[in-house]
Motif scaffolding. Structure first.
Motif, PDB file in Angstrom:
ATOM      1  N   PHE A 349      34.952 -49.496  16.139  1.00 12.34           N
ATOM      2  CA  PHE A 349      34.478 -48.724  14.752  1.00 12.34           C
ATOM      3  C   PHE A 349      33.365 -49.506  14.434  1.00 12.34           C
ATOM      4  O   PHE A 349      32.956 -49.260  12.951  1.00 12.34           O
ATOM      5  N   GLY A 350      32.771 -50.522  15.133  1.00 13.60           N
ATOM      6  CA  GLY A 350      31.417 -51.141  14.763  1.00 13.60           C
ATOM      7  C   GLY A 350      31.787 -52.622  14.288  1.00 13.60           C
ATOM      8  O   GLY A 350      30.759 -53.279  14.058  1.00 13.60           O
ATOM      9  N   GLY A 351      32.944 -52.929  14.082  1.00 11.83           N
ATOM     10  CA  GLY A 351      33.412 -54.454  14.047  1.00 11.83           C
ATOM     11  C   GLY A 351      33.092 -54.914  12.657  1.00 11.83           C
ATOM     12  O   GLY A 351      33.445 -56.076  12.381  1.00 11.83           O
ATOM     13  N   ARG A 352      32.605 -53.935  11.591  1.00 12.05           N
ATOM     14  CA  ARG A 352      32.486 -54.453  10.384  1.00 12.05           C
ATOM     15  C   ARG A 352      33.210 -53.881   8.969  1.00 12.05           C
ATOM     16  O   ARG A 352      32.933 -54.174   8.029  1.00 12.05           O
ATOM     17  N   VAL A 353      33.956 -52.999   9.866  1.00  6.95           N
ATOM     18  CA  VAL A 353      34.793 -51.953   8.580  1.00  6.95           C
ATOM     19  C   VAL A 353      35.712 -52.930   7.723  1.00  6.95           C
ATOM     20  O   VAL A 353      36.505 -53.606   8.369  1.00  6.95           O
ATOM     21  N   ARG A 354      35.556 -52.699   6.384  1.00 11.25           N
ATOM     22  CA  ARG A 354      36.386 -53.501   5.548  1.00 11.25           C
ATOM     23  C   ARG A 354      37.738 -52.721   5.276  1.00 11.25           C
ATOM     24  O   ARG A 354      38.755 -53.290   5.131  1.00 11.25           O
ATOM     25  N   PHE A 355      37.416 -51.417   5.141  1.00  9.77           N
ATOM     26  CA  PHE A 355      38.618 -50.330   5.206  1.00  9.77           C
ATOM     27  C   PHE A 355      38.015 -49.044   5.480  1.00  9.77           C
ATOM     28  O   PHE A 355      36.925 -48.611   5.202  1.00  9.77           O
ATOM     29  N   PHE A 356      38.949 -48.078   5.574  1.00 17.34           N
ATOM     30  CA  PHE A 356      38.701 -46.664   5.608  1.00 17.34           C
ATOM     31  C   PHE A 356      39.350 -46.016   4.566  1.00 17.34           C
ATOM     32  O   PHE A 356      40.353 -46.677   4.055  1.00 17.34           O
ATOM     33  N   ILE A 357      38.811 -44.936   3.988  1.00 18.00           N
ATOM     34  CA  ILE A 357      39.525 -44.184   2.868  1.00 18.00           C
ATOM     35  C   ILE A 357      40.125 -42.977   3.513  1.00 18.00           C
ATOM     36  O   ILE A 357      39.185 -42.068   4.206  1.00 18.00           O
ATOM     37  N   SER A 358      41.268 -42.555   3.546  1.00 17.76           N
ATOM     38  CA  SER A 358      41.699 -41.404   4.139  1.00 17.76           C
ATOM     39  C   SER A 358      42.163 -40.256   2.958  1.00 17.76           C
ATOM     40  O   SER A 358      42.597 -40.999   2.017  1.00 17.76           O
ATOM     41  N   GLY A 359      41.859 -39.239   3.118  1.00 14.94           N
ATOM     42  CA  GLY A 359      42.196 -38.307   1.988  1.00 14.94           C
ATOM     43  C   GLY A 359      42.128 -36.752   2.848  1.00 14.94           C
ATOM     44  O   GLY A 359      41.893 -36.617   4.039  1.00 14.94           O
ATOM     45  N   SER A 360      42.415 -35.753   1.792  1.00 18.99           N
ATOM     46  CA  SER A 360      42.525 -34.456   2.008  1.00 18.99           C
ATOM     47  C   SER A 360      43.671 -33.994   2.839  1.00 18.99           C
ATOM     48  O   SER A 360      44.072 -32.636   2.891  1.00 18.99           O
ATOM     49  N   ALA A 361      44.595 -34.730   3.527  1.00 16.31           N
ATOM     50  CA  ALA A 361      45.729 -34.430   3.933  1.00 16.31           C
ATOM     51  C   ALA A 361      46.572 -35.860   4.239  1.00 16.31           C
ATOM     52  O   ALA A 361      46.000 -36.947   3.945  1.00 16.31           O
ATOM     53  N   ALA A 362      47.717 -35.712   4.284  1.00 15.74           N
ATOM     54  CA  ALA A 362      48.765 -36.832   4.514  1.00 15.74           C
ATOM     55  C   ALA A 362      48.521 -37.619   5.909  1.00 15.74           C
ATOM     56  O   ALA A 362      48.462 -37.180   6.713  1.00 15.74           O
ATOM     57  N   LEU A 363      48.336 -39.073   5.474  1.00 12.26           N
ATOM     58  CA  LEU A 363      48.001 -39.854   6.998  1.00 12.26           C
ATOM     59  C   LEU A 363      49.654 -40.231   7.310  1.00 12.26           C
ATOM     60  O   LEU A 363      50.384 -40.834   6.354  1.00 12.26           O
ATOM     61  N   ASN A 364      49.842 -40.161   8.700  1.00  6.23           N
ATOM     62  CA  ASN A 364      51.074 -40.623   9.200  1.00  6.23           C
ATOM     63  C   ASN A 364      51.414 -42.231   8.897  1.00  6.23           C
ATOM     64  O   ASN A 364      50.259 -42.966   9.034  1.00  6.23           O
ATOM     65  N   ALA A 365      52.278 -42.601   8.378  1.00  6.33           N
ATOM     66  CA  ALA A 365      52.655 -43.995   8.216  1.00  6.33           C
ATOM     67  C   ALA A 365      52.744 -44.734   9.157  1.00  6.33           C
ATOM     68  O   ALA A 365      52.005 -45.952   9.121  1.00  6.33           O
ATOM     69  N   GLU A 366      53.155 -44.310  10.326  1.00  3.13           N
ATOM     70  CA  GLU A 366      53.245 -45.043  11.643  1.00  3.13           C
ATOM     71  C   GLU A 366      51.763 -45.473  12.128  1.00  3.13           C
ATOM     72  O   GLU A 366      51.402 -46.575  12.346  1.00  3.13           O
ATOM     73  N   ILE A 367      50.721 -44.369  12.190  1.00  6.04           N
ATOM     74  CA  ILE A 367      49.426 -44.679  12.595  1.00  6.04           C
ATOM     75  C   ILE A 367      48.595 -45.701  11.164  1.00  6.04           C
ATOM     76  O   ILE A 367      47.986 -46.340  11.955  1.00  6.04           O
ATOM     77  N   GLY A 368      48.909 -45.451  10.296  1.00  5.98           N
ATOM     78  CA  GLY A 368      48.339 -46.309   9.210  1.00  5.98           C
ATOM     79  C   GLY A 368      48.830 -47.950   9.544  1.00  5.98           C
ATOM     80  O   GLY A 368      48.073 -48.566   9.493  1.00  5.98           O
ATOM     81  N   GLN A 369      50.092 -47.992   9.817  1.00  6.19           N
ATOM     82  CA  GLN A 369      50.450 -49.372   9.964  1.00  6.19           C
ATOM     83  C   GLN A 369      49.874 -50.022  11.281  1.00  6.19           C
ATOM     84  O   GLN A 369      49.809 -50.926  11.422  1.00  6.19           O
ATOM     85  N   TRP A 370      49.807 -48.936  12.681  1.00  8.50           N
ATOM     86  CA  TRP A 370      49.301 -49.514  13.758  1.00  8.50           C
ATOM     87  C   TRP A 370      47.861 -50.009  13.460  1.00  8.50           C
ATOM     88  O   TRP A 370      47.323 -50.909  14.093  1.00  8.50           O
ATOM     89  N   PHE A 371      46.829 -49.234  12.767  1.00  9.22           N
ATOM     90  CA  PHE A 371      45.663 -49.471  12.555  1.00  9.22           C
ATOM     91  C   PHE A 371      45.662 -50.836  11.689  1.00  9.22           C
ATOM     92  O   PHE A 371      44.790 -51.865  11.759  1.00  9.22           O
TER      93      PHE A 371
END
Length: 606
Positions: A349-371
């Motif tokens: 993802f480029g190596g510099r990401v401080r955070f992503f913002i997820s919106g418009s639908a629910a993010l799966n909690a397991e996938i969020g925790q994996w990242f």
């Protein structure tokens, strides 16, 4: 700094988007504002250069006779010119009407007609053809300005011609844009965004200047972003999520790299190396699946190392989140795996990401925790077009996994009847365009916006969304089912899935329709002696059915007995925006999918 909930900024924020933009141009004139692809390389413009171009285009619109609050359409994909056009419209005191490039010609004509749009920015010949073929239905449109399309010297002109007209107009009225910008009231119409109506006709959501200014300022005062950040923008600008990130840019002053081609996202991240990006959950699901499949394909020691790293990462993360001390051995293991495994995931993802913002639908909690285990924070935000996209968002230093954060400072969230999430604040729409009855139904008697979403607030004000009220259904046995929760669980288990849709309203058991991701299943086919066969043939094969069946069994083991999937089938196509089964922001239109597959669903129960 933790989230700043002081709302006093609302009284001192810029009066409108035009003033907010020109303030930023003055403050950051020589700093980079936008970056965009030209051929294989990227070009960059400063805030001053962007300001000069916007001023010329805004003056061009005034030269065409555009007046305060008159609508100007933009039918185009996400690109630098879209931003210029949108800012020019608002700096001219007019209001942008957004049209997705994927919208069919009939709906495009309806939106432009219903909005009363006077001028339209059209991306290319494909968009121009939609306008030309329905010219009788859009008599108010006096001029079309194209980014790349073919001009005719009369009805259709290009951006440079509009800018030349603007410069000539400025020569006669040197301070017209400053005067126009200063006169725009905070409650003046800035944007009309058309959202799918239940009747089938899109509804125009009327959003005011103060809504957009507020969204950006509420991000700025929380110190979530600043002018050292670099944003990568691919989201459709016709959608409110994309628009809110532009508001944040004007308030905070960071640079934005823009390329709306979805298939280029991962490649672009490696080149641009942004510090943050907004995305729909589908993007994270696809990245998660792709990384898992690559590891499975490598197999052997590498796959074992990968799985061990994430097991350690999950345990380390859990202890940190709970505020417990991490044993030295686990700390050392985590440090080693960070070098060997997690740093490589971040590099994708480029190596510099401080955070992503997820919106418009629910993010799966397991996938969020994996990242999160890999050192990538995904902050969830929540909102809808009717409140200019942002109602709540997590903060990099104050977040709870699985929630969509706290209300923006200056905005309010409450839980109403039937656990409905309700909103109030400067970001809320004026109403629906030309639809007074629907506007009245959208608000409670005491003036709160009804979202139609079911949710809960914890003691710290963190909001959790549990689904759409109308998506919840009851089985004939009287048990309530929340489809999004089941669907999200399946997406975390099966790396090949694109969509998993659960049905069973007033039935005695639950069933599902499955679609598989074309890229993922092509990789699977190569490894399973089916290389070269087309998508439909592969997904209809007995081998794929067995493979998916194994994942459905894993899912059922995690569900309550009454939630388990008794019957299911794989569709022979993935859902697309073009088929009308996905919205342009990649949400499933559940009712359309159900109608299209009525016979299949009925057969599950016969």
């Amino acid at each position: 700094m933790p989230a700043n909930h002081d709302a006093s900024f609302v009284d001192t924020m810029p009066a409108n988007v035009a003033v907010q933009f020109f303030d930023r141009v003055e403050k950051s004139s020589s700093a980079e504002a936008f970056r965009f692809p030209v051929g294989e390389s990227w070009e960059s413009v400063t805030w001053r250069e962007a300001g000069d171009r916007v001023t010329a285009l805004a003056a061009g619109l005034l030269a065409l006779g555009i007046e305060s609050e008159q609508r100007v359409g933009i039918a185009a994909g996400t690109r630098y010119e879209w931003i210029l056009a949108d800012l020019a419209v608002m700096c001219a005191g007019a209001a942008t009407t957004t049209v997705y490039p994927s919208t069919n010609s009939e709906d495009t004509a309806y939106i432009l007609s219903d909005s009363g749009s006077r001028v339209v920015f059209a991306e290319d010949d494909e968009q121009l053809e939609k306008l030309r073929s329905h010219r009788d239905e859009i008599p108010d449109v006096i001029k079309v300005v194209t980014f790349d399309g073919t001009t005719d010297g009369d009805w259709v002109i290009d951006m440079d011609t509009l800018a030349e007209m603007g410069r000539a107009y400025l020569a006669e009225h040197p301070s017209i844009i400053e005067t126009t910008a200063a006169a725009i009231r905070p409650d003046q119409l800035a944007t009309l965004i058309y959202t799918s109506g239940t009747t089938g006709r899109p509804k125009g959501v009327r959003l005011r200047h103060r809504s957009w200014v507020f969204e950006g300022e509420a991000i700025r005062v929380q110190e979530i972003l600043d002018d050292t950040d670099l944003h990568f923008l691919w989201l459709p600008m016709a959608h409110s999520f994309g628009k809110v990130l532009l508001s944040a840019q004007l308030a905070c002053g960071f640079a934005t790299a823009i390329d709306g081609r979805v298939e280029r996202i991962i490649d672009n991240l490696a080149v641009v190396k942004p510090t943050f990006m907004g995305a729909a959950p589908r993007i994270f699901e696809k990245a998660y699946s792709r990384i898992h499949m690559m590891q499975a394909a490598e197999g052997g020691a590498k796959e074992k190392l990968f799985n061990k790293a994430f097991a350690v990462g999950a345990r380390f993360d859990e202890l940190e989140r709970e505020g417990k001390s991490v044993p030295l051995g686990l700390k050392l293991q985590h440090g080693l795996f960070d070098k060997l495994v997690f740093s490589k995931v971040r590099a994708r993802f480029g190596g510099r990401v401080r955070f992503f913002i997820s919106g418009s639908a629910a993010l799966n909690a397991e996938i969020g925790q994996w990242f999160h285990s890999a050192g990538i924070l995904i902050l969830e935000g929540y909102g809808m077009t009717e409140n200019a996209a942002g109602a709540t968002v997590g903060h990099p230093e104050e977040y709870k996994m699985g929630t969509v954060g706290q209300a923006l400072p200056g905005a309010e969230v409450r839980i109403g009847e039937n656990d409905e999430v309700q909103l109030r604040g400067p970001h809320v729409m004026e109403g629906y365009h030309n639809l007074p009855e629907e506007t009245a139904q959208a608000f409670t008697e005491d003036g709160w916006l009804r979202t139609g979403d079911k949710g809960s607030l914890d003691a710290d004000g963190f909001l959790t969304i549990t689904g759409r009220i109308k998506d919840l259904f009851k089985t004939s046995g009287g048990k309530y089912i929340a489809p999004p929760a089941i669907e999200a669980k399946f997406k975390a288990i099966c790396p090949y899935v694109s969509q998993f849709m659960v049905f069973g309203n007033e039935r005695n058991y639950v069933v599902a329709l499955v679609t598989l991701d074309p890229d993922a299943i092509a990789g699977w086919a190569e490894e399973n002696q089916m290389a070269g066969k087309d998508y439909t043939e592969v997904v209809r094969s007995e081998q794929v059915r067995e493979m998916v069946g194994g994942y459905v069994e894993q899912l059922n083991a995690r569900l309550n007995r009454w939630e388990t999937i008794k019957k299911w089938d794989i569709l022979d196509h993935d859902l697309t925006i073009e088929s009308g089964e996905l919205t342009p922001s990649m949400k499933v239109k559940r009712n359309v999918v159900e109608d299209n597959n009525k016979a299949k669903i009925e057969a599950f129960y016969s």
